[in-house]
Design a protein around this motif. Structure first.
Motif, PDB file in Angstrom:
ATOM      1  N   PHE A  42      37.306  23.702  16.353  1.00  0.00           N
ATOM      2  CA  PHE A  42      36.591  22.429  16.291  1.00  0.00           C
ATOM      3  C   PHE A  42      36.923  21.558  17.502  1.00  0.00           C
ATOM      4  N   TYR A  43      38.216  21.432  17.816  1.00  0.00           N
ATOM      5  CA  TYR A  43      38.633  20.563  18.924  1.00  0.00           C
ATOM      6  C   TYR A  43      38.132  21.108  20.256  1.00  0.00           C
ATOM      7  N   HIS A  44      38.167  22.418  20.405  1.00  0.00           N
ATOM      8  CA  HIS A  44      37.659  23.035  21.637  1.00  0.00           C
ATOM      9  C   HIS A  44      36.163  22.768  21.787  1.00  0.00           C
ATOM     10  N   ALA A  45      35.420  22.901  20.703  1.00  0.00           N
ATOM     11  CA  ALA A  45      33.979  22.641  20.738  1.00  0.00           C
ATOM     12  C   ALA A  45      33.701  21.177  21.070  1.00  0.00           C
ATOM     13  N   LEU A  46      34.519  20.302  20.525  1.00  0.00           N
ATOM     14  CA  LEU A  46      34.354  18.874  20.779  1.00  0.00           C
ATOM     15  C   LEU A  46      34.588  18.555  22.252  1.00  0.00           C
ATOM     16  N   LYS A  47      35.655  19.106  22.817  1.00  0.00           N
ATOM     17  CA  LYS A  47      35.997  18.815  24.211  1.00  0.00           C
ATOM     18  C   LYS A  47      35.019  19.440  25.197  1.00  0.00           C
ATOM     19  N   THR A  48      34.427  20.563  24.822  1.00  0.00           N
ATOM     20  CA  THR A  48      33.514  21.247  25.739  1.00  0.00           C
ATOM     21  C   THR A  48      32.049  20.872  25.513  1.00  0.00           C
ATOM     22  N   GLY A  49      31.815  19.991  24.549  1.00  0.00           N
ATOM     23  CA  GLY A  49      30.454  19.537  24.303  1.00  0.00           C
ATOM     24  C   GLY A  49      29.585  20.511  23.535  1.00  0.00           C
ATOM     25  N   ASP A  50      30.202  21.440  22.811  1.00  0.00           N
ATOM     26  CA  ASP A  50      29.455  22.411  22.015  1.00  0.00           C
ATOM     27  C   ASP A  50      29.073  21.764  20.681  1.00  0.00           C
ATOM     28  N   GLN A  51      28.027  20.961  20.695  1.00  0.00           N
ATOM     29  CA  GLN A  51      27.644  20.195  19.514  1.00  0.00           C
ATOM     30  C   GLN A  51      27.183  21.071  18.358  1.00  0.00           C
TER      31      GLN A  51
END
Length: 308
Positions: A222-231
């Motif tokens: 979740f945090y990786h997706a948040l930081k990389t903009g993977d909405q």
């Protein structure tokens, strides 16, 4: 040993206080809990804090928990203890923490009293200046300091961060942009993953993760997706895991603690679904709901797909 004058960053681990059937603290289960968090790549250990039932443990148990945390961490990551409550007790436990060699402490609210801002400042100041340990101020309940008071506290080099547990975004924005990089900022709301999309843009790059005690790989995803903009991934984890668990957490007061133990129990950890009063264990209906959520979560987000 103090590892610099910076607060830990990333996903922060908050171990629970595992109790045996006779009510005694299980050092073995606690060690396993911490080792699991470390194996899963969490960036720091915060021992004997809210998830560790700080309010219900004795001084002996407090010392046991710190000893276990330091032994398990072995210098791999910073170890912070919980300090707060009665001022004299807070000073004593801060000293114990320093003597045992932790890196710092999370400064929890004083007991019961709703003090004026000057009183809250004096409470924090008295504790902070009593040791050389790093201190992180926890904004929650009856202890929410203004930007002005926190700015005063920055004169003490020991103060390295602020953890928000109230969700006052006006205060958080003012704090982040007024004090800036002098402090680190941590999202400490219950089920912090729920609010991280709002916190990340204003400089809150760390959070305390309750679900990391039982599904840490999903928190990392979740945090990786948040930081990389993977909405798309953010939304998928939100709707499948985070929001459903959060809805259960909101059903009873105290579930912020006991739901962690239930999740760990479901995922096969040596933890009983029990907590010390006034916290209540998770009820059967809610336990079964959590079982279903976690089963579906593990099928949809298998551990092998997690981001390292």
């Amino acid at each position: 040993m103090i590892q610099g004058r910076r607060a830990p960053e990333g996903i922060l681990g908050f171990p629970i206080a595992p109790f045996q059937a006779n009510g005694q603290l299980s050092e073995e289960a606690l060690f396993q809990n911490i080792q699991f968090l470390l194996d899963e790549g969490l960036d720091a250990i915060f021992i004997a804090c809210g998830s560790g039932e700080f309010q219900s443990i004795s001084q002996k148990e407090y010392e046991q928990m710190i000893d276990v945390a330091l032994a398990a961490a072995g210098g791999q990551v910073p170890v912070y203890s919980g300090v707060g409550g009665n001022l004299n007790t807070a000073l004593e436990w801060a000293k114990i923490s320093e003597e045992k060699g932790v890196d710092g402490y999370l400064l929890l609210p004083p007991y019961l009293i709703h003090g004026e801002q000057e009183g809250l400042y004096e409470y924090a100041k008295t504790i902070i200046e009593s040791t050389n340990l790093n201190a992180i101020l926890y904004q929650r309940d009856n202890a929410v300091l203004s930007v002005q008071q926190i700015k005063r506290l920055t004169s003490f080099e020991q103060l390295v961060g602020v953890k928000d547990g109230v969700g006052d975004m006006d205060l958080n924005v003012n704090l982040s942009y007024t004090i800036g990089s002098r402090l680190s900022y941590i999202n400490g709301l219950p089920m912090a993953e729920v609010t991280m999309p709002a916190y990340l843009p204003i400089g809150f790059h760390s959070y305390s993760s309750a679900i990391s005690n039982y599904i840490p790989h999903i928190s990392r995803m979740f945090y990786h997706a948040l930081k990389t903009g993977d909405q798309e991934m953010v939304k998928d984890i939100y709707t499948t895991v985070i929001l459903p668990i959060n809805r259960i957490r909101q059903q009873r007061k105290g579930y912020a603690v006991s739901l962690i133990k239930a999740g760990m129990n479901i995922m096969g950890h040596s933890v009983r679904n029990s907590a010390r009063p006034p916290v209540v264990p998770v009820e059967k209906e809610h336990y079964q709901e959590l079982e279903n959520i976690l089963q579906h979560a593990m099928e949809r987000f298998p551990k092998k797909a997690a981001v390292n």
